[in-house]
Every structure is written in C-alpha cells, then in structure tokens.
Motif scaffolding. Sequence first.
Motif, PDB file in Angstrom:
ATOM      1  N   ASN A 254       0.848  -1.182   0.000  1.00  0.00           N
ATOM      2  CA  ASN A 254       0.000   0.000   0.000  1.00  0.00           C
ATOM      3  C   ASN A 254       0.890   1.240   0.000  1.00  0.00           C
ATOM      4  OD1 ASN A 254      -1.863   2.027   0.465  1.00  0.00           O
ATOM      5  ND2 ASN A 254      -3.122   0.702   1.742  1.00  0.00           N
TER       6      ASN A 254
ATOM      7  N   ASP B 229       0.272   4.249   0.369  1.00  0.00           N
ATOM      8  CA  ASP B 229      -0.097   5.320   1.289  1.00  0.00           C
ATOM      9  C   ASP B 229       0.657   5.234   2.616  1.00  0.00           C
ATOM     10  OD1 ASP B 229      -1.957   6.555  -0.424  1.00  0.00           O
ATOM     11  OD2 ASP B 229      -3.447   5.038   0.083  1.00  0.00           O
TER      12      ASP B 229
ATOM     13  N   GLN C 254       3.099   8.061   4.039  1.00  0.00           N
ATOM     14  CA  GLN C 254       2.754   9.382   3.519  1.00  0.00           C
ATOM     15  C   GLN C 254       2.264  10.267   4.664  1.00  0.00           C
ATOM     16  OE1 GLN C 254       3.322  10.267   0.298  1.00  0.00           O
ATOM     17  NE2 GLN C 254       4.225   8.227   0.157  1.00  0.00           N
TER      18      GLN C 254
ATOM     19  N   LEU D 126      -0.120  13.590   6.180  1.00  0.00           N
ATOM     20  CA  LEU D 126      -1.353  14.335   5.994  1.00  0.00           C
ATOM     21  C   LEU D 126      -1.474  15.351   7.120  1.00  0.00           C
ATOM     22  CD1 LEU D 126      -4.517  12.850   7.348  1.00  0.00           C
ATOM     23  CD2 LEU D 126      -2.589  11.308   7.210  1.00  0.00           C
TER      24      LEU D 126
ATOM     25  N   TYR E 295      -7.431  13.680   2.645  1.00  0.00           N
ATOM     26  CA  TYR E 295      -6.238  12.993   2.156  1.00  0.00           C
ATOM     27  C   TYR E 295      -6.530  12.487   0.756  1.00  0.00           C
ATOM     28  CZ  TYR E 295      -2.480   9.607   1.626  1.00  0.00           C
ATOM     29  OH  TYR E 295      -1.398   8.910   1.151  1.00  0.00           O
ATOM     30  N   ARG E 296      -5.714  12.843  -0.192  1.00  0.00           N
ATOM     31  CA  ARG E 296      -5.846  12.449  -1.603  1.00  0.00           C
ATOM     32  C   ARG E 296      -7.234  12.770  -2.162  1.00  0.00           C
ATOM     33  NH1 ARG E 296      -2.981   6.803  -2.769  1.00  0.00           N
ATOM     34  NH2 ARG E 296      -4.471   7.003  -4.445  1.00  0.00           N
ATOM     35  N   GLY E 297      -7.751  13.930  -1.796  1.00  0.00           N
ATOM     36  CA  GLY E 297      -9.001  14.419  -2.360  1.00  0.00           C
ATOM     37  C   GLY E 297     -10.259  13.852  -1.731  1.00  0.00           C
TER      38      GLY E 297
ATOM     39  N   TRP F 208     -11.212  11.247   5.229  1.00  0.00           N
ATOM     40  CA  TRP F 208     -10.881   9.969   5.844  1.00  0.00           C
ATOM     41  C   TRP F 208     -11.068  10.071   7.351  1.00  0.00           C
ATOM     42  CZ3 TRP F 208      -8.531   5.521   3.557  1.00  0.00           C
ATOM     43  CH2 TRP F 208      -8.278   5.629   2.195  1.00  0.00           C
TER      44      TRP F 208
ATOM     45  N   SER G 167     -11.515   2.204   5.814  1.00  0.00           N
ATOM     46  CA  SER G 167     -11.488   3.624   5.453  1.00  0.00           C
ATOM     47  C   SER G 167     -10.917   4.471   6.587  1.00  0.00           C
ATOM     48  CB  SER G 167     -12.896   4.093   5.106  1.00  0.00           C
ATOM     49  OG  SER G 167     -13.724   3.998   6.244  1.00  0.00           O
TER      50      SER G 167
END
Length: 144
Positions: free
Chosen positions: A84, A86, A89, A91, A110-112, A115, A137
């Motif tokens: 994965n 992510d 990363q 945020l 996060y990424r549009g 979450w 999620s």
Amino acid sequence: MNGWMMWTSLAVILVILELFTGTFYLLMIAVGLLAGAIAAFFEFGGLVQAVIASVVGSVATFALRKSKYGSTERHEASRDPNVNMDIGQSLQVNDWKDQGNGKFVARAMYRGAMWDVELQHSAGYPGAYMIEEIQGSRLLVKPC
C-alpha cells in the motif's frame, strides 16, 4: 536412455514446473536431480545416485529456506508500504476529538477525500502526521 539423461530430464521438467509456480523450492530440488545426473554420468550405482540427489536437494532447499528469499516472515498488508503506497505518507490534521483511553479521532482530507483518522498513545495536536496503517477507510497515524 542413459541414467544421467533420465536425471537431467526430470530436472528440466521441474525447472519448467517452477516457471509456472514461481517458487524457488522446485528449482532447489532440480539442483538435487542434476547432482544425481552427475553421479550417474560417473557411473555410480542407482542407490548412490538417489542418495546424492536427495542430500543435495535437501541441503539446497534448507539453504534457500534460511536465506532472505525463503523468509517465512509474514507482513500485514495494512502496514506494508510495498503493498500500500499510502503507508509512510503524511497528511495534515487540524482538529482531534478525545475518545478516552489515549485514543484520538479526527476527519481529515487525504488524496481528495475525507478519511477517518485515528491516533493512539499520543496527545492529538493539530499538525502533520504520518500514515502507519490503513484499516478499511480509517487511517492510523503517528506524529511526524
């Protein structure tokens, strides 16, 4: 057909099967069969050929098992950055809600997408956090 040809044919068949399965263990057994072919080429008896083939195959398999390619370590996909992208990363989290027992939750972009974010064993202050694990999620984070 000579004995060494039989051993070599069996080794080639195992190498072909290994190409379909993608495991190196069949390749190690094929190495043992090639050792049996060498013993047959030098005209050792059938029992000696079989013993040499089995010993060399077993030693090669054991050596593979102990190497980094035969590792039995299992990594959780939810924590593995190789699975994965992510994981690792960062945020930005602006507002934390204390759930008690040292557990803080928030909603963050996060990424549009929005979450659910969870922080454990640390006080939740606004700022940058790094993704440690993904559970459905929900992002489990730690301070950067």
